[in-house]
Each structure stands twice: as C-alpha cells, then as structure tokens.
Design a protein around this motif. Structure first.
Motif, PDB file in Angstrom:
ATOM      1  N   SER A 191       0.846  -1.190   0.000  1.00 36.03           N
ATOM      2  CA  SER A 191       0.000   0.000   0.000  1.00 36.03           C
ATOM      3  C   SER A 191       0.883   1.243   0.000  1.00 36.03           C
ATOM      4  O   SER A 191       1.776   1.382   0.839  1.00 36.03           O
ATOM      5  CB  SER A 191      -0.912   0.012   1.226  1.00 36.03           C
ATOM      6  N   GLU A 243      -0.271   4.252   0.494  1.00 33.58           N
ATOM      7  CA  GLU A 243      -0.954   5.257   1.307  1.00 33.58           C
ATOM      8  C   GLU A 243      -1.385   6.447   0.444  1.00 33.58           C
ATOM      9  O   GLU A 243      -0.918   6.650  -0.672  1.00 33.58           O
ATOM     10  CB  GLU A 243      -0.105   5.757   2.483  1.00 33.58           C
ATOM     11  N   ASP A 302       3.339   2.923   5.955  1.00 35.01           N
ATOM     12  CA  ASP A 302       2.737   2.099   7.004  1.00 35.01           C
ATOM     13  C   ASP A 302       2.591   0.703   6.408  1.00 35.01           C
ATOM     14  O   ASP A 302       1.649   0.421   5.666  1.00 35.01           O
ATOM     15  CB  ASP A 302       1.384   2.657   7.428  1.00 35.01           C
ATOM     16  N   GLU A 303       3.535  -0.169   6.723  1.00 36.34           N
ATOM     17  CA  GLU A 303       3.577  -1.493   6.104  1.00 36.34           C
ATOM     18  C   GLU A 303       2.735  -2.536   6.836  1.00 36.34           C
ATOM     19  O   GLU A 303       2.680  -3.694   6.403  1.00 36.34           O
ATOM     20  CB  GLU A 303       5.020  -1.998   6.044  1.00 36.34           C
ATOM     21  N   THR A 304       2.101  -2.163   7.912  1.00 38.40           N
ATOM     22  CA  THR A 304       1.434  -3.162   8.750  1.00 38.40           C
ATOM     23  C   THR A 304       0.303  -3.883   8.023  1.00 38.40           C
ATOM     24  O   THR A 304      -0.031  -5.018   8.382  1.00 38.40           O
ATOM     25  CB  THR A 304       0.880  -2.505  10.027  1.00 38.40           C
ATOM     26  N   ASP A 305      -0.274  -3.239   7.007  1.00 35.22           N
ATOM     27  CA  ASP A 305      -1.377  -3.877   6.294  1.00 35.22           C
ATOM     28  C   ASP A 305      -0.979  -4.311   4.883  1.00 35.22           C
ATOM     29  O   ASP A 305      -1.833  -4.704   4.083  1.00 35.22           O
ATOM     30  CB  ASP A 305      -2.591  -2.951   6.215  1.00 35.22           C
ATOM     31  N   ASP A 306       0.319  -4.253   4.548  1.00 37.85           N
ATOM     32  CA  ASP A 306       0.728  -4.584   3.187  1.00 37.85           C
ATOM     33  C   ASP A 306       0.452  -6.049   2.867  1.00 37.85           C
ATOM     34  O   ASP A 306       0.771  -6.958   3.652  1.00 37.85           O
ATOM     35  CB  ASP A 306       2.215  -4.286   2.984  1.00 37.85           C
ATOM     36  N   TYR A 307      -0.107  -6.283   1.686  1.00 35.97           N
ATOM     37  CA  TYR A 307      -0.630  -7.597   1.313  1.00 35.97           C
ATOM     38  C   TYR A 307       0.443  -8.680   1.307  1.00 35.97           C
ATOM     39  O   TYR A 307       0.246  -9.782   1.826  1.00 35.97           O
ATOM     40  CB  TYR A 307      -1.287  -7.502  -0.066  1.00 35.97           C
ATOM     41  N   PRO A 319      -7.126  -4.633  -0.426  1.00 33.89           N
ATOM     42  CA  PRO A 319      -6.591  -4.077   0.821  1.00 33.89           C
ATOM     43  C   PRO A 319      -5.079  -4.290   0.919  1.00 33.89           C
ATOM     44  O   PRO A 319      -4.584  -5.396   0.752  1.00 33.89           O
ATOM     45  CB  PRO A 319      -7.343  -4.861   1.903  1.00 33.89           C
ATOM     46  N   GLY A 320      -4.347  -3.212   1.175  1.00 34.58           N
ATOM     47  CA  GLY A 320      -2.902  -3.312   1.300  1.00 34.58           C
ATOM     48  C   GLY A 320      -2.196  -3.645   0.015  1.00 34.58           C
ATOM     49  O   GLY A 320      -1.060  -4.138   0.031  1.00 34.58           O
ATOM     50  N   ARG A 367       3.600  -8.582   2.574  1.00 27.84           N
ATOM     51  CA  ARG A 367       4.622  -8.508   3.614  1.00 27.84           C
ATOM     52  C   ARG A 367       4.442  -9.591   4.677  1.00 27.84           C
ATOM     53  O   ARG A 367       3.337  -9.886   5.115  1.00 27.84           O
ATOM     54  CB  ARG A 367       4.571  -7.137   4.290  1.00 27.84           C
ATOM     55  N   THR A 368       5.546 -10.190   5.065  1.00 25.00           N
ATOM     56  CA  THR A 368       5.600 -11.007   6.270  1.00 25.00           C
ATOM     57  C   THR A 368       6.753 -10.483   7.118  1.00 25.00           C
ATOM     58  O   THR A 368       7.563  -9.678   6.655  1.00 25.00           O
ATOM     59  CB  THR A 368       5.821 -12.497   5.952  1.00 25.00           C
TER      60      THR A 368
END
Length: 425
Positions: A321, A323, A392-397, A355-356, A399-400
């Motif tokens: 995302s 943003e 803000d990477e917390t919701d990136d699709y 999303p993300g 990403r782990t």
C-alpha cells in the motif's frame, strides 16, 4: 430453487473408496480416449449405498456414492466399456437442500485411492492439455444435474477432503436445482456460453461452477483446461495446487431412474520441458521497521520442476500500500546472486487493487535459468516514495515479518503476464 447445498452435502459424500490396482493401456491423447477396451466382462449390478466397480481395467472407477439417503439405488455397469445406467431410483428430496446421491465415474486420486495410468496429480500451472469426451442419457422427469466434479489440493494426494478448489461443470440440469453460491459472470469458452457461479463449500473451500447455457447431453473433445484457466484468472483456483481427481455423474434430488453414462473419458497432460509453472516464490523481510520510509523485501524463486526454467519472460510482484497521496516511487537492487544487472525493477499501480495492495514492486529478469531443484538465490530490492515520506507497512498484502525465506503465496509469479504462482488480492 435451492441456494446452496447443506453442510452435510459437501462433507458427507466425499467418503474414501478402496480401488484395487490393475494394469491397463493409457489411451492415446491425440485421439482422445479411443483405444481398445479390455476383455469383455459381465455387467455388474450394484444396489448398495457405497459400492464401487472398476471400469476399463482400473483406469476409471464407478461409485454409488449415495451419501445423503438410504433409499434404494441400483446401477448396472459395464466394466469393459465404462458405461452405466441407473436402473432403480425414486428419490424425493426437496431441491432447496443437498442432493440424495452422486453416482459417478472418476479418474485420478480420490480420497487417497488412485486409478491406474491417469496421469494425475498434476500441478495446475504445469497443465498442458485437459480434455474430455462425456456422453450421457438424460430423462425428462425428476430433479438432477449432469455434473463433472474436478478437485484441486495443495498436496499431490490427500486421503481426506481436498483443501483447494472444487470446480463443477454442469452440462445440464432440470427440476429447479442450482449450484452453490451466486451467479457472478457469463463467459464464452470453447465456443459455448457458460454462467459462472462462485461460493464457499460447506467447510469453507472454494467452489466455482460453470453452467452450460441451454444444456447438452454430450461434450466431445471438450477443452476442460479453458475452464480451469478461467478459474485461475478469477482467483478461484490456485495455480500452485494440484489437479488430483475428475468425476462425472448425476447429483439427484428427485427420481433418477433411466439416467446413464454412455462415455466418460478424461485426459490430462503436462507441458513438455521446463515451464515457469514449476516456479514458486519465497520471501524474507530485510527491513523490519514497518513505519520507516523504505520497503526492503528479500525475494527468490525456487524451481520445483524436473527441468531448467528460462526466466526471460518471468516477473515477480510484491504488493503493498502506497498510502494516500503517493504518486511516484524509486526502486533499487541492493544485491542479487544472479547479479543486479540482470534484474529489472519498477513500481506499478495495481489495476484491481485490494486491501494493502494498491501498488506492486515488480522484478523481472534479463537472464538466468535455474536448474531443477535450484533457486535464483536471494534478490534484495528496496523502494522509497519520491518524497521520502514514511510507509505504514502493517497492512501490506505481501509482507511477512520473518527474517528467513519461507514460501510466499501472496507474492505472485507471472509468465508472459499469466499467473503461475500465488494468489492475487
């Protein structure tokens, strides 16, 4: 009109069957299943609830599969030709629930029991050809469908309920019955118009059904792979999963006597040589801070096939995302075992954002041919916004948070633009 099958429907009828292995000659794919049949055998009459009969020397199996009823069902099957017919049945279930029974022939691996010389399982992304000859006798009374059921699983063989997708092909139906879920599209495939229905099964697995408009009694040399490819494009079938089993028969709610299978032949084969469909993506996080101005994935591809794969038409997409307000990005290759000079990289807006996942970092290759079982080695990339503002990477699709490589089903791999690994949002 029924809206979906009941929970008992999709768990109850998938009972294991035991199949004795028998040697037989694989039918020629070019002529679509027209080899000489095995030596003639006397017809078999089966009136049991769960009975099975080997057909055509064990290449196929007929199953009674009366999973939602204990009413009388009798079938006469010809083991030599594979033909069978329902000689006694008078089911009377409402059409807004699950069918009483699904008498069917199958080929492949069904609850861990595999027919002989089927060529299955095959990974979806490696499929070269999937075709069928399918001819039936239908009756003008009762409530039933004429359905092929094709199963996909994350493993080559499972002795339980498959965890992937169930693809159904409704060649015809009568009596007010309809597939699971809702009609979501209409598509033309192999010169025919199909209504596409999608929905979850009783235990949550994906179901996609193709309902032939105006119906038919037979499909000759029909391109099943066209439907599978369409299901992959719609995100309903994971290209990394395996095609394990194909069944064809009748789901019957009411009546049933007189329905018959004149022919069911199913052939699946893999593409020749090494293909991009054998590739899978792995990911590790090289930038653990989720709120800085940098995204730094570590990526690599693994060749799970049996031959080298040319990477020249392969791309990998890591979705994130950007943003609100982000319009431009810079990318860089920090390190690659293949050499950064052979790795291309760019950020693209997603055409169908989830999303993300409104953008993706895409990596391509100017060279490289990983051998069977080998990897590309690590590829370290990073990207920034042009204004160097924070992510803000917390919701990136994609990403782990792991710091070592693991399989990455949300990082997608494409060959000539076609998805061959992973699930897009």
């Amino acid at each position: 009109m029924r809206s979906r099958r009941t929970p008992a429907g999709r768990t109850g009828r998938r009972l294991p069957v035991l199949v004795a292995a028998a040697a037989s000659l694989l039918l020629a794919a070019a002529s679509m299943l027209t080899g000489a049949p095995p030596a003639s055998a006397a017809p078999v009459t089966d009136c049991t609830q769960w009975g099975t009969t080997e057909l055509r020397g064990g290449e196929y199996v007929y199953q009674q599969n009366e999973w939602n009823s204990e009413a009388r069902q009798c079938v006469e099957a010809d083991p030599a030709t594979g033909a069978w017919s329902v000689t006694d049945a008078s089911f009377a279930l409402p059409t807004n629930g699950a069918p009483a029974t699904y008498p069917a022939s199958y080929r492949g691996c069904h609850w861990g029991a595999c027919t002989t010389d089927s060529g299955l399982p095959l990974r979806v992304a490696e499929l070269g050809s999937v075709r069928t000859n399918w001819s039936t006798t239908q009756v003008a009374s009762g409530a039933y469908n004429v359905a092929m059921d094709i199963w996909f699983d994350s493993a080559p063989v499972t002795d339980g309920q498959p965890d992937g997708t169930e693809l159904m092909i409704w060649m015809n139906h009568r009596g007010g019955v309809q597939p699971i879920g809702a009609r979501t599209a209409t598509v033309q495939l192999d010169g025919r118009n199909w209504d596409v229905w999608t929905g979850p099964g009783a235990s949550g697995w994906k179901v996609i059904s193709y309902v032939l408009q105006n119906g038919a009694t037979e499909l000759t040399d029909f391109d099943v792979k066209g439907l599978i490819d369409d299901g992959v494009t719609r995100g309903a079938i994971n290209p990394a999963h395996y095609l394990i089993d194909a069944e064809a028969g009748f789901e019957i709610w009411q009546g049933g006597q007189g329905l018959g299978m004149n022919e069911f032949a199913f052939e699946a084969s893999a593409r020749s040589g090494g293909t991009a469909g054998a590739l899978k993506a792995q990911y590790k996080n090289n930038d653990a801070a989720p709120g800085d101005n940098r995204i730094g994935p570590g990526l690599r591809l693994v060749n799970t096939g049996t031959a080298p794969v040319d990477l020249s038409d392969v791309t990998v997409r890591d979705r994130f995302s950007g943003e609100s307000g982000a319009t431009a990005y810079g990318t860089s290759c920090d390190y690659a075992v293949l050499g950064c000079s052979t790795v291309t990289h760019r950020v693209q807006p997603a055409s169908a954002a989830g999303p993300g996942a409104d953008h993706y970092l895409e990596a391509g290759f100017g060279g490289g041919t990983p051998a069977a079982g080998a990897t590309t080695g690590e590829i370290q990339l990073h990207l920034n916004k042009a204004d160097r503002s924070a992510f803000d990477e917390t919701d990136d699709y994609s990403r782990t948070t792991g710091a070592s490589f693991t399989d990455a089903p949300k990082v997608t791999v494409h060959a000539d633009g076609a998805l061959v690994w992973g699930t897009a949002p």
